[in-house]
Design a protein around this motif. Structure first.
Motif, PDB file in Angstrom:
ATOM      1  N   ILE A 168      13.946   8.035  -1.337  1.00  0.00           N
ATOM      2  CA  ILE A 168      12.834   7.080  -1.361  1.00  0.00           C
ATOM      3  C   ILE A 168      11.723   7.530  -0.413  1.00  0.00           C
ATOM      4  N   ARG A 169      12.112   7.972   0.779  1.00  0.00           N
ATOM      5  CA  ARG A 169      11.110   8.356   1.779  1.00  0.00           C
ATOM      6  C   ARG A 169      10.294   9.547   1.344  1.00  0.00           C
ATOM      7  N   LEU A 170      10.913  10.568   0.773  1.00  0.00           N
ATOM      8  CA  LEU A 170      10.208  11.783   0.392  1.00  0.00           C
ATOM      9  C   LEU A 170       9.370  11.618  -0.863  1.00  0.00           C
ATOM     10  N   ASN A 171       9.633  10.581  -1.613  1.00  0.00           N
ATOM     11  CA  ASN A 171       8.886  10.371  -2.853  1.00  0.00           C
ATOM     12  C   ASN A 171       7.948   9.163  -2.761  1.00  0.00           C
ATOM     13  N   THR A 172       7.713   8.716  -1.530  1.00  0.00           N
ATOM     14  CA  THR A 172       6.819   7.571  -1.316  1.00  0.00           C
ATOM     15  C   THR A 172       5.646   7.987  -0.423  1.00  0.00           C
ATOM     16  N   LYS A 173       4.473   7.624  -0.860  1.00  0.00           N
ATOM     17  CA  LYS A 173       3.259   7.938  -0.088  1.00  0.00           C
ATOM     18  C   LYS A 173       2.491   6.652   0.196  1.00  0.00           C
ATOM     19  N   LYS A 174       1.875   6.651   1.352  1.00  0.00           N
ATOM     20  CA  LYS A 174       1.052   5.514   1.713  1.00  0.00           C
ATOM     21  C   LYS A 174      -0.365   5.723   1.184  1.00  0.00           C
ATOM     22  N   THR A 175      -0.842   4.724   0.510  1.00  0.00           N
ATOM     23  CA  THR A 175      -2.200   4.819  -0.071  1.00  0.00           C
ATOM     24  C   THR A 175      -3.166   4.025   0.800  1.00  0.00           C
ATOM     25  N   GLU A 176      -4.427   4.399   0.691  1.00  0.00           N
ATOM     26  CA  GLU A 176      -5.472   3.696   1.472  1.00  0.00           C
ATOM     27  C   GLU A 176      -5.714   2.321   0.879  1.00  0.00           C
ATOM     28  N   ASN A 202       0.814  -1.219   0.000  1.00  0.00           N
ATOM     29  CA  ASN A 202       0.000   0.000   0.000  1.00  0.00           C
ATOM     30  C   ASN A 202       0.849   1.271   0.000  1.00  0.00           C
ATOM     31  N   TYR A 203       2.083   1.159  -0.557  1.00  0.00           N
ATOM     32  CA  TYR A 203       2.971   2.307  -0.696  1.00  0.00           C
ATOM     33  C   TYR A 203       3.191   2.597  -2.173  1.00  0.00           C
TER      34      TYR A 203
END
Length: 262
Positions: free
Chosen positions: A254-262, A10-11
Protein backbone atom coordinates in the motif's frame (compact mmCIF):
# COMPACT_ATOMS: atom_id res chain seq x y z
CA UNK A 1 -4.22 -3.80 -12.79
CA UNK A 2 -3.56 -0.93 -15.14
CA UNK A 3 -5.98 1.94 -14.78
CA UNK A 4 -7.16 1.08 -11.27
CA UNK A 5 -7.05 4.01 -8.90
CA UNK A 6 -8.39 4.66 -5.46
CA UNK A 7 -8.44 8.12 -3.93
CA UNK A 8 -8.76 8.66 -0.19
CA UNK A 9 -8.65 12.31 0.80
CA UNK A 10 -5.47 13.64 -0.81
CA UNK A 11 -3.86 10.20 -1.25
CA UNK A 12 -3.99 8.26 -4.53
CA UNK A 13 -3.56 4.49 -4.57
CA UNK A 14 -2.43 3.22 -8.00
CA UNK A 15 -1.18 -0.39 -7.69
CA UNK A 16 1.07 -1.85 -10.37
CA UNK A 17 0.23 -5.24 -11.88
CA UNK A 18 3.27 -7.28 -10.84
CA UNK A 19 3.43 -6.05 -7.21
CA UNK A 20 -0.32 -6.59 -6.95
CA UNK A 21 -0.09 -10.18 -8.21
CA UNK A 22 2.84 -10.90 -5.91
CA UNK A 23 0.92 -9.54 -2.93
CA UNK A 24 -2.20 -11.52 -3.84
CA UNK A 25 -0.11 -14.70 -3.82
CA UNK A 26 2.19 -14.05 -0.86
CA UNK A 27 -0.28 -12.48 1.56
CA UNK A 28 -2.69 -15.46 1.84
CA UNK A 29 0.30 -17.82 1.82
CA UNK A 30 1.83 -16.07 4.86
CA UNK A 31 -1.54 -16.01 6.62
CA UNK A 32 -1.97 -19.75 5.96
CA UNK A 33 1.45 -20.44 7.48
CA UNK A 34 0.45 -18.50 10.58
CA UNK A 35 -2.84 -20.41 10.88
CA UNK A 36 -0.95 -23.70 10.43
CA UNK A 37 1.31 -22.81 13.34
CA UNK A 38 -1.75 -22.02 15.48
CA UNK A 39 -3.18 -25.43 14.57
CA UNK A 40 0.11 -27.03 15.61
CA UNK A 41 -0.07 -25.16 18.90
CA UNK A 42 -3.60 -26.49 19.45
CA UNK A 43 -2.41 -30.04 18.75
CA UNK A 44 0.42 -29.65 21.26
CA UNK A 45 -2.02 -28.17 23.77
CA UNK A 46 -4.27 -31.23 23.46
CA UNK A 47 -1.29 -33.54 23.91
CA UNK A 48 -0.11 -31.55 26.91
CA UNK A 49 -3.58 -31.73 28.45
CA UNK A 50 -3.61 -35.51 27.98
CA UNK A 51 -0.18 -35.80 29.59
CA UNK A 52 -1.21 -33.69 32.58
CA UNK A 53 -4.32 -35.85 33.05
CA UNK A 54 -2.15 -39.00 32.94
CA UNK A 55 0.31 -37.55 35.44
CA UNK A 56 -2.56 -36.73 37.80
CA UNK A 57 -3.88 -40.30 37.85
CA UNK A 58 -3.40 -42.52 40.86
CA UNK A 59 -0.29 -44.70 40.47
CA UNK A 60 -0.82 -47.92 38.54
CA UNK A 61 0.17 -50.93 40.66
CA UNK A 62 2.04 -53.04 38.11
CA UNK A 63 2.21 -56.05 40.42
CA UNK A 64 -1.58 -56.16 40.45
CA UNK A 65 -1.94 -55.54 36.70
CA UNK A 66 -2.58 -58.41 34.31
CA UNK A 67 0.52 -58.75 32.14
CA UNK A 68 2.07 -61.30 29.84
CA UNK A 69 -0.26 -61.00 26.82
CA UNK A 70 0.00 -58.75 23.77
CA UNK A 71 -3.37 -57.21 24.60
CA UNK A 72 -2.40 -56.34 28.16
CA UNK A 73 0.95 -54.92 27.10
CA UNK A 74 -0.67 -52.84 24.36
CA UNK A 75 -3.04 -51.48 27.00
CA UNK A 76 -0.04 -50.67 29.18
CA UNK A 77 1.50 -48.61 26.38
CA UNK A 78 -1.57 -46.36 26.49
CA UNK A 79 -0.78 -45.52 30.12
CA UNK A 80 2.25 -43.42 29.13
CA UNK A 81 3.09 -40.66 31.65
CA UNK A 82 0.97 -42.26 34.37
CA UNK A 83 2.73 -42.87 37.71
CA UNK A 84 3.34 -46.52 38.53
CA UNK A 85 4.50 -48.50 41.53
CA UNK A 86 6.34 -51.82 41.34
CA UNK A 87 7.37 -54.19 44.10
CA UNK A 88 10.38 -56.40 43.51
CA UNK A 89 14.13 -55.97 43.31
CA UNK A 90 16.77 -54.53 41.02
CA UNK A 91 19.00 -56.84 39.02
CA UNK A 92 22.39 -55.40 39.89
CA UNK A 93 24.17 -57.99 37.72
CA UNK A 94 22.55 -56.93 34.43
CA UNK A 95 22.71 -53.17 34.08
CA UNK A 96 22.92 -51.03 30.95
CA UNK A 97 24.41 -47.64 30.15
CA UNK A 98 22.53 -45.73 27.45
CA UNK A 99 25.19 -43.80 25.59
CA UNK A 100 25.13 -40.24 24.23
CA UNK A 101 22.88 -38.69 26.88
CA UNK A 102 23.61 -35.08 27.81
CA UNK A 103 22.86 -32.92 30.83
CA UNK A 104 23.61 -29.19 30.86
CA UNK A 105 25.67 -29.73 27.73
CA UNK A 106 27.87 -32.42 29.30
CA UNK A 107 28.09 -35.95 27.85
CA UNK A 108 27.11 -38.95 29.90
CA UNK A 109 24.84 -41.96 30.19
CA UNK A 110 21.43 -42.95 31.45
CA UNK A 111 21.62 -45.83 33.91
CA UNK A 112 19.08 -48.52 33.01
CA UNK A 113 18.55 -51.26 35.57
CA UNK A 114 16.05 -54.14 35.17
CA UNK A 115 13.59 -54.43 38.05
CA UNK A 116 12.23 -57.95 38.59
CA UNK A 117 8.69 -58.17 39.91
CA UNK A 118 8.07 -59.87 43.21
CA UNK A 119 7.80 -63.62 42.64
CA UNK A 120 4.63 -64.97 41.05
CA UNK A 121 3.52 -68.50 40.31
CA UNK A 122 4.48 -67.94 36.68
CA UNK A 123 7.88 -66.45 37.39
CA UNK A 124 9.71 -69.30 35.65
CA UNK A 125 7.85 -68.77 32.38
CA UNK A 126 10.04 -67.17 29.72
CA UNK A 127 6.93 -66.00 27.87
CA UNK A 128 5.81 -63.85 30.80
CA UNK A 129 7.03 -60.28 31.03
CA UNK A 130 7.99 -60.19 34.70
CA UNK A 131 10.44 -57.31 34.77
CA UNK A 132 10.65 -53.71 33.62
CA UNK A 133 13.58 -51.45 32.74
CA UNK A 134 14.09 -48.59 35.19
CA UNK A 135 15.82 -45.40 34.07
CA UNK A 136 17.63 -44.37 37.25
CA UNK A 137 18.92 -41.12 35.78
CA UNK A 138 21.97 -39.48 34.25
CA UNK A 139 25.62 -39.95 35.17
CA UNK A 140 28.60 -38.09 33.75
CA UNK A 141 31.22 -39.35 31.32
CA UNK A 142 34.66 -38.83 32.85
CA UNK A 143 36.83 -39.42 29.81
CA UNK A 144 36.83 -43.21 29.86
CA UNK A 145 34.13 -45.77 30.44
CA UNK A 146 36.19 -47.33 33.20
CA UNK A 147 35.95 -44.11 35.18
CA UNK A 148 32.17 -43.83 35.58
CA UNK A 149 30.52 -43.26 38.97
CA UNK A 150 29.47 -46.39 40.83
CA UNK A 151 26.02 -47.64 39.83
CA UNK A 152 26.00 -50.66 42.15
CA UNK A 153 22.66 -51.29 43.84
CA UNK A 154 21.42 -53.72 46.45
CA UNK A 155 19.20 -56.60 45.36
CA UNK A 156 16.84 -56.26 48.32
CA UNK A 157 13.07 -56.33 47.82
CA UNK A 158 11.53 -52.87 47.69
CA UNK A 159 8.66 -50.88 46.22
CA UNK A 160 9.51 -48.03 43.88
CA UNK A 161 7.59 -45.20 42.24
CA UNK A 162 8.16 -43.95 38.72
CA UNK A 163 6.48 -42.79 35.55
CA UNK A 164 5.56 -44.97 32.60
CA UNK A 165 7.16 -44.00 29.32
CA UNK A 166 6.91 -45.51 25.87
CA UNK A 167 10.34 -46.46 24.60
CA UNK A 168 9.92 -44.71 21.25
CA UNK A 169 8.99 -41.46 23.02
CA UNK A 170 11.73 -41.60 25.60
CA UNK A 171 14.58 -42.71 23.34
CA UNK A 172 15.02 -42.30 19.58
CA UNK A 173 15.51 -45.77 18.16
CA UNK A 174 17.98 -46.58 15.42
CA UNK A 175 16.69 -49.51 13.36
CA UNK A 176 19.97 -49.73 11.45
CA UNK A 177 21.97 -50.34 14.62
CA UNK A 178 22.87 -54.01 14.45
CA UNK A 179 24.91 -53.90 17.62
CA UNK A 180 22.54 -52.18 20.02
CA UNK A 181 24.04 -54.19 22.91
CA UNK A 182 27.83 -54.15 22.99
CA UNK A 183 29.22 -57.31 24.50
CA UNK A 184 31.06 -56.34 27.64
CA UNK A 185 31.10 -56.84 31.36
CA UNK A 186 28.35 -55.45 33.52
CA UNK A 187 27.18 -52.77 32.86
CA UNK A 188 26.70 -53.19 29.11
CA UNK A 189 26.88 -50.16 26.84
CA UNK A 190 23.92 -49.63 24.51
CA UNK A 191 23.24 -47.04 21.84
CA UNK A 192 19.45 -47.33 21.91
CA UNK A 193 16.74 -49.11 23.86
CA UNK A 194 15.53 -52.13 21.93
CA UNK A 195 13.57 -54.34 24.28
CA UNK A 196 13.71 -57.41 22.01
CA UNK A 197 17.51 -57.35 21.94
CA UNK A 198 17.79 -56.68 25.66
CA UNK A 199 15.56 -59.68 26.36
CA UNK A 200 18.14 -61.86 24.61
CA UNK A 201 20.69 -60.73 27.20
CA UNK A 202 18.49 -61.61 30.16
CA UNK A 203 16.94 -64.68 31.76
CA UNK A 204 13.55 -62.97 31.93
CA UNK A 205 11.32 -60.80 29.76
CA UNK A 206 11.04 -57.02 30.00
CA UNK A 207 7.81 -55.12 29.53
CA UNK A 208 7.77 -53.00 26.33
CA UNK A 209 8.03 -49.79 28.37
CA UNK A 210 10.50 -48.08 30.63
CA UNK A 211 9.92 -46.49 34.03
CA UNK A 212 11.57 -43.18 34.83
CA UNK A 213 12.43 -43.32 38.51
CA UNK A 214 10.72 -40.67 40.63
CA UNK A 215 13.03 -37.90 41.86
CA UNK A 216 12.19 -38.69 45.47
CA UNK A 217 13.26 -42.34 45.19
CA UNK A 218 16.70 -43.31 46.46
CA UNK A 219 19.38 -45.13 44.44
CA UNK A 220 18.91 -42.79 41.51
CA UNK A 221 21.08 -40.22 39.78
CA UNK A 222 20.34 -36.88 38.09
CA UNK A 223 16.68 -37.03 37.05
CA UNK A 224 15.53 -33.90 35.24
CA UNK A 225 12.70 -35.64 33.45
CA UNK A 226 10.85 -33.65 30.81
CA UNK A 227 7.22 -34.72 30.44
CA UNK A 228 6.98 -33.48 26.87
CA UNK A 229 9.40 -31.94 24.37
CA UNK A 230 6.90 -29.98 22.32
CA UNK A 231 6.64 -26.22 22.81
CA UNK A 232 3.27 -24.50 22.51
CA UNK A 233 4.88 -21.08 22.93
CA UNK A 234 7.26 -21.81 20.05
CA UNK A 235 4.38 -22.40 17.62
CA UNK A 236 2.56 -19.29 18.83
CA UNK A 237 5.74 -17.28 18.28
CA UNK A 238 6.12 -18.66 14.76
CA UNK A 239 2.49 -17.82 14.03
CA UNK A 240 3.06 -14.25 15.19
CA UNK A 241 6.09 -13.98 12.91
CA UNK A 242 4.14 -15.14 9.85
CA UNK A 243 1.26 -12.76 10.62
CA UNK A 244 3.74 -9.91 11.13
CA UNK A 245 5.38 -10.65 7.77
CA UNK A 246 1.95 -10.63 6.11
CA UNK A 247 1.14 -7.29 7.74
CA UNK A 248 4.49 -5.81 6.64
CA UNK A 249 3.95 -7.06 3.09
CA UNK A 250 0.51 -5.48 2.93
CA UNK A 251 1.81 -2.23 4.44
CA UNK A 252 4.67 -2.00 1.93
CA UNK A 253 2.37 -2.79 -0.98
CA UNK A 254 0.00 0.00 0.00
CA UNK A 255 2.76 2.44 0.94
CA UNK A 256 4.80 2.00 -2.24
CA UNK A 257 1.79 2.31 -4.49
CA UNK A 258 0.26 5.35 -2.78
CA UNK A 259 1.16 8.94 -3.58
CA UNK A 260 0.09 12.12 -1.93
CA UNK A 261 -1.57 14.56 -4.29
CA UNK A 262 -1.73 18.33 -3.96
Amino acid sequence: MAGFQLRVSNYLFTPKLIPALATLILFPFLISLGLWQLDRADEKREIDTGIQLAIAKTPLKLNETTLGTKESEQALLKEAYRPATIKGKYDNNNQFLLDNRTHLGKPGYHVLTPFIFESTSDSNSKSLSNAVLINRGWITYNGTRDNIPSIEIENNTREILGQIKQVSEAIVLNDDDKNAVQKSNNPKLIQSIQITELNQELDYQLLPIIIELNKQEKDGFIREWQPYYGSIDKHNAYALQWFAMAAILLFLFIRLNTKKTE
